[in-house]
Design a protein around this motif. Structure first.
Motif, PDB file in Angstrom:
ATOM      1  N   ALA A  46      21.691  66.676  16.942  1.00 40.45           N
ATOM      2  CA  ALA A  46      21.070  67.981  17.186  1.00 40.45           C
ATOM      3  C   ALA A  46      21.433  68.569  18.546  1.00 40.45           C
ATOM      4  O   ALA A  46      20.657  69.314  19.135  1.00 40.45           O
ATOM      5  N   ALA A  47      22.624  68.259  19.039  1.00 44.65           N
ATOM      6  CA  ALA A  47      23.082  68.845  20.300  1.00 44.65           C
ATOM      7  C   ALA A  47      23.582  70.264  20.052  1.00 44.65           C
ATOM      8  O   ALA A  47      24.114  70.567  18.978  1.00 44.65           O
ATOM      9  N   LEU A  48      23.409  71.119  21.031  1.00 48.42           N
ATOM     10  CA  LEU A  48      24.033  72.436  21.018  1.00 48.42           C
ATOM     11  C   LEU A  48      25.409  72.252  21.627  1.00 48.42           C
ATOM     12  O   LEU A  48      25.535  71.738  22.747  1.00 48.42           O
ATOM     13  N   ILE A  49      26.438  72.640  20.905  1.00 43.35           N
ATOM     14  CA  ILE A  49      27.808  72.417  21.341  1.00 43.35           C
ATOM     15  C   ILE A  49      28.369  73.719  21.901  1.00 43.35           C
ATOM     16  O   ILE A  49      28.290  74.762  21.258  1.00 43.35           O
ATOM     17  N   LEU A  50      28.921  73.623  23.104  1.00 45.07           N
ATOM     18  CA  LEU A  50      29.598  74.744  23.742  1.00 45.07           C
ATOM     19  C   LEU A  50      31.087  74.433  23.788  1.00 45.07           C
ATOM     20  O   LEU A  50      31.471  73.287  24.006  1.00 45.07           O
ATOM     21  N   CYS A  51      31.912  75.451  23.583  1.00 43.81           N
ATOM     22  CA  CYS A  51      33.355  75.254  23.708  1.00 43.81           C
ATOM     23  C   CYS A  51      33.992  76.593  24.042  1.00 43.81           C
ATOM     24  O   CYS A  51      33.321  77.618  24.099  1.00 43.81           O
ATOM     25  N   GLY A  52      35.315  76.574  24.234  1.00 43.68           N
ATOM     26  CA  GLY A  52      36.050  77.792  24.555  1.00 43.68           C
ATOM     27  C   GLY A  52      36.283  78.699  23.367  1.00 43.68           C
ATOM     28  O   GLY A  52      36.731  79.830  23.516  1.00 43.68           O
ATOM     29  N   GLY A  53      35.988  78.210  22.157  1.00 43.99           N
ATOM     30  CA  GLY A  53      35.958  79.055  20.970  1.00 43.99           C
ATOM     31  C   GLY A  53      37.261  79.407  20.303  1.00 43.99           C
ATOM     32  O   GLY A  53      37.258  80.114  19.303  1.00 43.99           O
ATOM     33  N   LEU A  54      38.373  78.915  20.796  1.00 45.07           N
ATOM     34  CA  LEU A  54      39.660  79.293  20.215  1.00 45.07           C
ATOM     35  C   LEU A  54      40.168  78.199  19.285  1.00 45.07           C
ATOM     36  O   LEU A  54      39.395  77.596  18.560  1.00 45.07           O
ATOM     37  N   GLU A  55      41.476  77.939  19.295  1.00 47.02           N
ATOM     38  CA  GLU A  55      42.058  76.954  18.379  1.00 47.02           C
ATOM     39  C   GLU A  55      42.213  75.603  19.067  1.00 47.02           C
ATOM     40  O   GLU A  55      41.695  75.376  20.139  1.00 47.02           O
ATOM     41  N   GLY A  56      42.927  74.684  18.427  1.00 46.49           N
ATOM     42  CA  GLY A  56      43.151  73.355  18.992  1.00 46.49           C
ATOM     43  C   GLY A  56      41.883  72.513  18.985  1.00 46.49           C
ATOM     44  O   GLY A  56      41.133  72.506  17.999  1.00 46.49           O
ATOM     45  N   VAL A  57      41.641  71.796  20.075  1.00 49.35           N
ATOM     46  CA  VAL A  57      40.452  70.946  20.183  1.00 49.35           C
ATOM     47  C   VAL A  57      39.192  71.757  19.913  1.00 49.35           C
ATOM     48  O   VAL A  57      38.272  71.300  19.235  1.00 49.35           O
ATOM     49  N   MET A  58      39.151  72.982  20.414  1.00 50.57           N
ATOM     50  CA  MET A  58      37.957  73.828  20.257  1.00 50.57           C
ATOM     51  C   MET A  58      37.661  74.102  18.774  1.00 50.57           C
ATOM     52  O   MET A  58      36.510  74.034  18.344  1.00 50.57           O
ATOM     53  N   GLU A  59      38.685  74.405  18.006  1.00 52.40           N
ATOM     54  CA  GLU A  59      38.493  74.656  16.579  1.00 52.40           C
ATOM     55  C   GLU A  59      38.108  73.386  15.837  1.00 52.40           C
ATOM     56  O   GLU A  59      37.241  73.404  14.955  1.00 52.40           O
ATOM     57  N   HIS A  60      38.721  72.272  16.195  1.00 54.02           N
ATOM     58  CA  HIS A  60      38.421  71.016  15.493  1.00 54.02           C
ATOM     59  C   HIS A  60      37.007  70.528  15.777  1.00 54.02           C
ATOM     60  O   HIS A  60      36.320  70.047  14.867  1.00 54.02           O
ATOM     61  N   VAL A  61      36.530  70.640  17.019  1.00 53.36           N
ATOM     62  CA  VAL A  61      35.148  70.239  17.301  1.00 53.36           C
ATOM     63  C   VAL A  61      34.187  71.185  16.585  1.00 53.36           C
ATOM     64  O   VAL A  61      33.162  70.754  16.049  1.00 53.36           O
ATOM     65  N   SER A  62      34.527  72.461  16.533  1.00 54.63           N
ATOM     66  CA  SER A  62      33.686  73.435  15.831  1.00 54.63           C
ATOM     67  C   SER A  62      33.616  73.119  14.339  1.00 54.63           C
ATOM     68  O   SER A  62      32.545  73.186  13.728  1.00 54.63           O
ATOM     69  N   ARG A  63      34.749  72.764  13.762  1.00 53.89           N
ATOM     70  CA  ARG A  63      34.794  72.421  12.335  1.00 53.89           C
ATOM     71  C   ARG A  63      33.959  71.179  12.035  1.00 53.89           C
ATOM     72  O   ARG A  63      33.185  71.150  11.076  1.00 53.89           O
ATOM     73  N   GLY A  64      34.124  70.128  12.858  1.00 55.06           N
ATOM     74  CA  GLY A  64      33.346  68.908  12.651  1.00 55.06           C
ATOM     75  C   GLY A  64      31.853  69.169  12.730  1.00 55.06           C
ATOM     76  O   GLY A  64      31.072  68.672  11.916  1.00 55.06           O
ATOM     77  N   ALA A  65      31.446  69.971  13.701  1.00 58.05           N
ATOM     78  CA  ALA A  65      30.030  70.291  13.862  1.00 58.05           C
ATOM     79  C   ALA A  65      29.532  71.181  12.730  1.00 58.05           C
ATOM     80  O   ALA A  65      28.455  70.949  12.172  1.00 58.05           O
ATOM     81  N   SER A  66      30.311  72.178  12.377  1.00 53.24           N
ATOM     82  CA  SER A  66      29.925  73.094  11.307  1.00 53.24           C
ATOM     83  C   SER A  66      29.774  72.361   9.976  1.00 53.24           C
ATOM     84  O   SER A  66      28.795  72.575   9.246  1.00 53.24           O
ATOM     85  N   ASP A  67      30.702  71.477   9.672  1.00 50.23           N
ATOM     86  CA  ASP A  67      30.631  70.698   8.426  1.00 50.23           C
ATOM     87  C   ASP A  67      29.376  69.825   8.372  1.00 50.23           C
ATOM     88  O   ASP A  67      28.888  69.513   7.294  1.00 50.23           O
ATOM     89  N   ALA A  68      28.861  69.438   9.556  1.00 54.53           N
ATOM     90  CA  ALA A  68      27.664  68.589   9.626  1.00 54.53           C
ATOM     91  C   ALA A  68      26.390  69.406   9.868  1.00 54.53           C
ATOM     92  O   ALA A  68      25.335  68.834  10.130  1.00 54.53           O
ATOM     93  N   GLY A  69      26.497  70.730   9.804  1.00 51.41           N
ATOM     94  CA  GLY A  69      25.315  71.581   9.972  1.00 51.41           C
ATOM     95  C   GLY A  69      24.924  71.838  11.413  1.00 51.41           C
ATOM     96  O   GLY A  69      23.793  72.269  11.682  1.00 51.41           O
ATOM     97  N   GLY A  70      25.839  71.621  12.349  1.00 48.82           N
ATOM     98  CA  GLY A  70      25.538  71.810  13.764  1.00 48.82           C
ATOM     99  C   GLY A  70      25.708  73.243  14.227  1.00 48.82           C
ATOM    100  O   GLY A  70      26.175  74.111  13.485  1.00 48.82           O
ATOM    101  N   THR A  71      25.331  73.478  15.480  1.00 49.43           N
ATOM    102  CA  THR A  71      25.429  74.795  16.101  1.00 49.43           C
ATOM    103  C   THR A  71      26.471  74.751  17.204  1.00 49.43           C
ATOM    104  O   THR A  71      26.414  73.893  18.080  1.00 49.43           O
ATOM    105  N   VAL A  72      27.414  75.714  17.145  1.00 45.51           N
ATOM    106  CA  VAL A  72      28.491  75.782  18.126  1.00 45.51           C
ATOM    107  C   VAL A  72      28.564  77.198  18.694  1.00 45.51           C
ATOM    108  O   VAL A  72      28.655  78.169  17.941  1.00 45.51           O
ATOM    109  N   ILE A  73      28.521  77.283  20.016  1.00 45.41           N
ATOM    110  CA  ILE A  73      28.696  78.559  20.706  1.00 45.41           C
ATOM    111  C   ILE A  73      30.061  78.542  21.374  1.00 45.41           C
ATOM    112  O   ILE A  73      30.359  77.628  22.148  1.00 45.41           O
ATOM    113  N   GLY A  74      30.875  79.541  21.071  1.00 45.47           N
ATOM    114  CA  GLY A  74      32.187  79.664  21.695  1.00 45.47           C
ATOM    115  C   GLY A  74      32.154  80.716  22.780  1.00 45.47           C
ATOM    116  O   GLY A  74      31.798  81.864  22.512  1.00 45.47           O
ATOM    117  N   LEU A  75      32.492  80.323  24.006  1.00 41.79           N
ATOM    118  CA  LEU A  75      32.604  81.270  25.123  1.00 41.79           C
ATOM    119  C   LEU A  75      34.075  81.675  25.200  1.00 41.79           C
ATOM    120  O   LEU A  75      34.907  80.959  25.740  1.00 41.79           O
TER     121      LEU A  75
END
Length: 188
Positions: A46-75
């Motif tokens: 249940a962590a809030l995930i922050l990232c740079g919001g673009l592709e590469g590592v940022m997209e992959h962490v967002s995908r992993g979290a999204s698939d598991a129902g997590g929340t990701v904010i891209g700056l």
């Protein structure tokens, strides 16, 4: 800022760790897999995930979290929130370019760095300067003057002045380091 203990006040949000995951806009298959696993594990906690919001590592962490129902904010560095990756929960268009790296470091309770280039290095340096713990996963290996890169620190100790750089071998280890550091930061 006081954090809720036990049952939160109806108008006070329940405490959650804010963990930034930083890394390059391009990455290896191994780093992509690590990022997806980190995203999933953070979402499960249940962590809030922050990232740079673009592709590469940022997209992959967002995908992993999204698939598991997590929340990701891209700056996002640009002024168009539509430029964010499709797995973000929320995209914030800062219009600040690389200066948004400081926002990521400041907003997060802790960081996980995966791979990356000079932008990632700047985020790590800013986080350490701000006293944040950084879990280093397949990323830059460096140490302060007089130390040997990769030698100093373990998941239990790490190195750094106000912040700590903790070399990690697995996604699970990095997530445990980051969530524990966030809890310690707020006494949660």
């Amino acid at each position: 800022m006081t954090q809720p203990r036990g049952r939160p006040h109806p108008h006070e949000p329940q405490w959650v760790p804010y963990v930034a995951v930083v890394g390059g806009s391009s990455c290896s298959e191994r780093q992509a897999a690590l990022a997806r696993e980190v995203g999933r594990l953070l979402a499960e906690r249940a962590a809030l995930i922050l990232c740079g919001g673009l592709e590469g590592v940022m997209e992959h962490v967002s995908r992993g979290a999204s698939d598991a129902g997590g929340t990701v904010i891209g700056l996002l560095p640009g002024a168009d929130r539509r430029s964010g990756n499709p797995y973000l929960t929320w995209a914030v268009a800062t219009g600040m370019g690389e200066m948004r790296n400081a926002l990521l470091a400041r907003a997060a309770d802790s960081l996980i760095a995966i791979g990356g280039g000079y932008g990632t290095l700047s985020e790590v340096a800013l986080a350490l300067r701000l006293g944040r713990t950084v879990a280093a996963l397949d990323t830059w290996r460096f140490a302060p003057p007089g130390e040997t890169a990769g030698r100093a620190g373990s998941a239990a100790e790490g190195w750094g002045g106000r912040g700590r750089l903790v070399p990690c071998e697995t996604a699970l280890e990095a997530v445990e380091v980051a969530v524990r550091a966030a809890r310690e930061r707020w006494g949660a």
